[in-house]
Design a protein around this motif. Structure first.
Motif, PDB file in Angstrom:
ATOM      1  N   ARG A   1     -20.125  66.119  31.852  1.00  0.00           N
ATOM      2  CA  ARG A   1     -21.254  67.169  30.300  1.00  0.00           C
ATOM      3  C   ARG A   1     -20.616  68.063  29.834  1.00  0.00           C
ATOM      4  O   ARG A   1     -20.340  69.229  30.434  1.00  0.00           O
ATOM      5  CB  ARG A   1     -23.052  67.562  31.637  1.00  0.00           C
ATOM      6  CG  ARG A   1     -23.580  66.382  31.935  1.00  0.00           C
ATOM      7  CD  ARG A   1     -24.737  67.351  33.218  1.00  0.00           C
ATOM      8  NE  ARG A   1     -25.396  65.849  32.863  1.00  0.00           N
ATOM      9  CZ  ARG A   1     -26.541  65.401  32.843  1.00  0.00           C
ATOM     10  NH1 ARG A   1     -26.989  66.590  31.284  1.00  0.00           N
ATOM     11  NH2 ARG A   1     -26.945  64.694  33.642  1.00  0.00           N
ATOM     12  N   ALA A   2     -21.321  68.791  28.865  1.00  0.00           N
ATOM     13  CA  ALA A   2     -21.264  69.721  27.570  1.00  0.00           C
ATOM     14  C   ALA A   2     -21.607  71.386  28.651  1.00  0.00           C
ATOM     15  O   ALA A   2     -20.234  72.166  28.671  1.00  0.00           O
ATOM     16  CB  ALA A   2     -21.467  70.202  26.483  1.00  0.00           C
ATOM     17  N   GLN A   3     -21.906  71.221  29.122  1.00  0.00           N
ATOM     18  CA  GLN A   3     -22.937  72.622  29.922  1.00  0.00           C
ATOM     19  C   GLN A   3     -21.662  72.796  31.057  1.00  0.00           C
ATOM     20  O   GLN A   3     -21.682  73.988  32.148  1.00  0.00           O
ATOM     21  CB  GLN A   3     -24.044  72.217  30.021  1.00  0.00           C
ATOM     22  CG  GLN A   3     -25.079  72.115  29.173  1.00  0.00           C
ATOM     23  CD  GLN A   3     -25.649  70.602  28.683  1.00  0.00           C
ATOM     24  OE1 GLN A   3     -24.418  69.692  29.799  1.00  0.00           O
ATOM     25  NE2 GLN A   3     -26.179  70.581  27.842  1.00  0.00           N
TER      26      GLN A   3
ATOM     27  N   GLY B   1     -19.320  66.924  24.278  1.00  0.00           N
ATOM     28  CA  GLY B   1     -18.868  66.489  25.929  1.00  0.00           C
ATOM     29  C   GLY B   1     -17.270  67.079  26.291  1.00  0.00           C
ATOM     30  O   GLY B   1     -16.577  67.658  25.456  1.00  0.00           O
ATOM     31  N   ARG B   2     -17.361  67.635  27.233  1.00  0.00           N
ATOM     32  CA  ARG B   2     -15.721  67.974  28.117  1.00  0.00           C
ATOM     33  C   ARG B   2     -14.957  66.698  28.396  1.00  0.00           C
ATOM     34  O   ARG B   2     -15.328  65.787  29.487  1.00  0.00           O
ATOM     35  CB  ARG B   2     -15.744  68.739  29.087  1.00  0.00           C
ATOM     36  CG  ARG B   2     -16.929  69.979  29.028  1.00  0.00           C
ATOM     37  CD  ARG B   2     -16.887  71.528  30.211  1.00  0.00           C
ATOM     38  NE  ARG B   2     -17.304  72.017  29.059  1.00  0.00           N
ATOM     39  CZ  ARG B   2     -16.718  73.463  28.665  1.00  0.00           C
ATOM     40  NH1 ARG B   2     -15.628  72.922  28.175  1.00  0.00           N
ATOM     41  NH2 ARG B   2     -17.141  74.459  28.055  1.00  0.00           N
TER      42      ARG B   2
ATOM     43  N   TRP C   1      -9.107  68.127  27.441  1.00  0.00           N
ATOM     44  CA  TRP C   1      -8.982  67.438  26.633  1.00  0.00           C
ATOM     45  C   TRP C   1     -10.125  69.015  25.614  1.00  0.00           C
ATOM     46  O   TRP C   1      -9.916  69.162  24.519  1.00  0.00           O
ATOM     47  CB  TRP C   1      -9.475  66.520  25.692  1.00  0.00           C
ATOM     48  CG  TRP C   1      -8.599  65.349  25.907  1.00  0.00           C
ATOM     49  CD1 TRP C   1      -6.973  65.711  26.265  1.00  0.00           C
ATOM     50  CD2 TRP C   1      -8.922  64.031  25.624  1.00  0.00           C
ATOM     51  NE1 TRP C   1      -6.680  64.607  26.050  1.00  0.00           N
ATOM     52  CE2 TRP C   1      -7.349  63.653  24.719  1.00  0.00           C
ATOM     53  CE3 TRP C   1      -9.818  63.465  25.634  1.00  0.00           C
ATOM     54  CZ2 TRP C   1      -6.610  62.794  25.487  1.00  0.00           C
ATOM     55  CZ3 TRP C   1      -9.448  62.270  24.902  1.00  0.00           C
ATOM     56  CH2 TRP C   1      -8.171  60.950  24.885  1.00  0.00           C
ATOM     57  N   GLY C   2     -10.709  69.826  26.697  1.00  0.00           N
ATOM     58  CA  GLY C   2     -11.394  70.093  26.260  1.00  0.00           C
ATOM     59  C   GLY C   2     -12.968  70.197  26.123  1.00  0.00           C
ATOM     60  O   GLY C   2     -13.584  68.360  25.836  1.00  0.00           O
ATOM     61  N   LEU C   3     -13.787  70.873  24.986  1.00  0.00           N
ATOM     62  CA  LEU C   3     -15.307  70.264  24.797  1.00  0.00           C
ATOM     63  C   LEU C   3     -14.781  69.998  23.186  1.00  0.00           C
ATOM     64  O   LEU C   3     -13.910  70.222  22.492  1.00  0.00           O
ATOM     65  CB  LEU C   3     -15.936  72.234  24.603  1.00  0.00           C
ATOM     66  CG  LEU C   3     -17.228  71.564  23.899  1.00  0.00           C
ATOM     67  CD1 LEU C   3     -18.801  70.927  24.765  1.00  0.00           C
ATOM     68  CD2 LEU C   3     -17.883  72.859  23.943  1.00  0.00           C
ATOM     69  N   GLN C   4     -15.738  68.762  23.045  1.00  0.00           N
ATOM     70  CA  GLN C   4     -15.372  68.059  21.878  1.00  0.00           C
ATOM     71  C   GLN C   4     -16.642  67.427  21.270  1.00  0.00           C
ATOM     72  O   GLN C   4     -17.963  67.091  22.488  1.00  0.00           O
ATOM     73  CB  GLN C   4     -14.304  66.590  22.224  1.00  0.00           C
ATOM     74  CG  GLN C   4     -12.844  66.891  22.434  1.00  0.00           C
ATOM     75  CD  GLN C   4     -12.131  67.035  21.618  1.00  0.00           C
ATOM     76  OE1 GLN C   4     -12.025  66.960  20.633  1.00  0.00           O
ATOM     77  NE2 GLN C   4     -11.348  68.439  21.847  1.00  0.00           N
ATOM     78  N   ASN C   5     -16.832  67.348  19.964  1.00  0.00           N
ATOM     79  CA  ASN C   5     -17.707  66.963  19.217  1.00  0.00           C
ATOM     80  C   ASN C   5     -17.361  65.478  19.948  1.00  0.00           C
ATOM     81  O   ASN C   5     -16.373  64.223  19.265  1.00  0.00           O
ATOM     82  CB  ASN C   5     -18.349  67.294  18.376  1.00  0.00           C
ATOM     83  CG  ASN C   5     -18.088  67.936  17.899  1.00  0.00           C
ATOM     84  OD1 ASN C   5     -19.145  68.878  18.239  1.00  0.00           O
ATOM     85  ND2 ASN C   5     -17.576  69.365  16.570  1.00  0.00           N
TER      86      ASN C   5
END
Length: 146
Positions: free
Chosen positions: A11-13, A62-63, A43-47
């Protein structure tokens, strides 16, 4: 035991600590089943390429992280169950790397493999392990050198 590659979307949050907690849980399952984690790449937060529905919500970010590990095929069920039960993970893809089984590479004594795993555990905590190809070569060199 074959080498597996896991790519997952969380999850991105989630905060960085939450992502580390997810990784700790997954590595705990792998190590608990006598596996060895070879590499973790965040890879961190990605669209995301498209809007995705997972766990009753729609997601556009998403992360993403990737793990490489050695694990027996019989223990994969426990890992997949742990990922399925973790609400923080949205999707994952688990792939077996071709021709990387210890059996296909040649007979290696269990003591050599455990010695290599101990050395890798200390190296995983150092920030110098960014190059995946070089890191996998280090794994193979440790297994066959000692």
């Amino acid at each position: 035991m074959p080498l597996y590659n896991l790519t997952a979307i969380a999850r991105a949050q989630l905060s960085t600590n939450d992502v580390h907690s997810v990784l700790r849980n997954l590595t705990g399952v792998i190590v608990g089943k006598n596996g060895v984690v070879a590499n973790i790449h965040n890879w961190g937060l990605q669209n995301l390429a498209y809007r995705m529905k997972s766990r009753q919500d729609f997601h556009t970010q998403g992360r993403i992280f990737q793990m490489k590990f050695v694990l027996s095929p019989a223990a994969l069920h426990d890992l997949q169950y742990a990922m399925k039960m973790d609400e923080r993970l949205l999707r994952w893809m688990l792939m077996k790397e071709m021709n990387t089984s210890v059996v296909s590479l040649g007979a290696v004594e269990l003591s050599r493999l455990s010695k290599a795993a101990e050395g890798l555990a200390t190296e995983l905590q150092s920030p110098d392990t960014n190059d995946d190809e070089a890191f996998l070569n280090q794994i193979m060199n440790r297994v066959y050198k000692d």
